[in-house]
Scaffold this motif. Structure first.
Motif, PDB file in Angstrom:
ATOM      1  N   ALA A  84       0.832  -1.214   0.000  1.00 52.86           N
ATOM      2  CA  ALA A  84       0.000   0.000   0.000  1.00 52.86           C
ATOM      3  C   ALA A  84       0.862   1.258   0.000  1.00 52.86           C
ATOM      4  O   ALA A  84       0.518   2.260  -0.648  1.00 52.86           O
ATOM      5  N   LEU A  88       0.685   4.117  -2.897  1.00 52.07           N
ATOM      6  CA  LEU A  88       0.460   5.529  -2.563  1.00 52.07           C
ATOM      7  C   LEU A  88       1.624   6.387  -3.060  1.00 52.07           C
ATOM      8  O   LEU A  88       1.417   7.488  -3.582  1.00 52.07           O
ATOM      9  N   LEU A 181      -6.236   5.600   0.573  1.00 50.43           N
ATOM     10  CA  LEU A 181      -4.962   5.010   1.027  1.00 50.43           C
ATOM     11  C   LEU A 181      -4.325   5.892   2.102  1.00 50.43           C
ATOM     12  O   LEU A 181      -3.809   5.390   3.104  1.00 50.43           O
ATOM     13  N   GLU A 194      -6.216  -2.415  -2.967  1.00 51.38           N
ATOM     14  CA  GLU A 194      -6.807  -1.067  -3.092  1.00 51.38           C
ATOM     15  C   GLU A 194      -8.279  -1.105  -2.684  1.00 51.38           C
ATOM     16  O   GLU A 194      -8.797  -0.174  -2.076  1.00 51.38           O
ATOM     17  N   ALA A 197      -8.904  -0.446   0.922  1.00 47.49           N
ATOM     18  CA  ALA A 197      -8.808   0.972   1.283  1.00 47.49           C
ATOM     19  C   ALA A 197     -10.110   1.698   0.935  1.00 47.49           C
ATOM     20  O   ALA A 197     -10.626   2.507   1.729  1.00 47.49           O
TER      21      ALA A 197
END
Ligand SMILES: Nc1ccn([C@@H]2O[C@H](COP(=O)(O)OP(=O)(O)OP(=O)(O)O)[C@@H](O)[C@H]2O)c(=O)n1
Ligand SMILES: C[C@](O)(CO)[C@H](O)COP(=O)(O)O
Length: 233
Positions: A84, A88, A181, A194, A197
């Motif tokens: 993650a 990001l 995120l 994803e 999130a």
């Protein structure tokens, strides 16, 4: 209003610990090509991406030997501790180029077997959707919940009728995914994809059925399986 563009993020900053190989698994070779190069070509050659960002490990010393490093459609940035964080980081690196309402597709570098039809179907199914979603495969095996014993024993057989395996690409609006995120990472809420999130931010991503052979190369036996699958795509 301009039609939204499509951006591609291919996280490739992992170390491939479970693969137990001499290099990160995205740099293992199938038919003499890096897995990462196979994955990137299968995406970039089959959909109209405006650009591609590949987060790499700071310790990566294979990238410059890749075919993809010569492809001017592809940019790189530094990945992070977890997947993650790497995704990001890629979104932050694209922030000056992408609009909030553009689509971003995130696909694991370790999934070289993506079928072009699945990529097209994901985009066609979701391009007018307000949230987005992901390729996924219905669970085909009976699933057991283990107890914490050693060896583990069956605590419960799980109803699999509404269970799906999350695959990639996962496709969300650029601004919404970046915010989701950031919220997860700021709150210490760990996510492994994803969609998680987006769910944490209260959204309900669409599950788009994809081929179960969209394999994530994870453990040693996956390499020969991926080669077999690629030989028949
Ligand atoms: N900090 C990280 C961790 C993973 N990934 C990428 O996310 C994808 C899926 O993650 P996974 O299969 O877990 O890869 P690794 O983390 O490398 O594998 P392992 O957990 O076995 O170390 C991979 O393409 C991997 O390179 C990443 O960009 N940055
Ligand atoms: C994103 C993903 O491939 C969906 O199944 C998966 O969550 C990646 O998990 P990993 O532990 O980073 O391999």
């Amino acid at each position: 209003m301009n039609k939204p563009s499509f951006w591609l993020v291919v996280p490739a900053a992992g170390i491939g610990q479970r693969m137990k190989a001499e290099c990160p698994k995205q740099y293992l070779k199938i038919n003499n090509r890096f897995i990462l190069d196979i994955t990137l070509s299968r995406l970039l050659d089959n959909a109209p991406f405006k650009g591609c960002m590949v987060p790499l490990s700071p310790a990566d010393h294979w990238w410059l030997d890749s075919e993809s490093s010569q492809d001017d459609r592809i940019q790189t940035c530094t990945g992070g501790k977890e997947r993650a964080d790497s995704v990001l980081s890629a979104l932050h690196a694209l922030a000056e180029q992408a609009d909030e309402s553009d689509w971003v597709l995130v696909h694991d570098a370790a999934r070289p077997c993506l079928h072009a039809d699945d990529l097209s179907n994901l985009i066609d199914t979701l391009s007018e959707h307000p949230v987005g979603g992901l390729l996924a495969a219905p669970v085909a095996d009976t699933l057991k919940l283990a107890d914490d014993g050693i060896p583990p024993e069956v605590a419960q057989t799980v109803d699999r009728s509404r269970l799906w395996r999350a695959l990639t690409p996962q496709m969300f609006r650029f601004g919404a995914l970046r915010a989701a995120l950031e919220s997860c990472l700021e709150s210490g809420h760990g996510v492994t994809d994803e969609s998680s999130a987006m769910e944490f931010s209260g959204k309900m991503p669409v599950l788009v059925e994809g081929r179960p052979d969209n394999l994530k190369v994870t453990v040693p036996s996956d390499l020969a399986l991926a080669e077999f699958i690629l030989g028949r795509l």
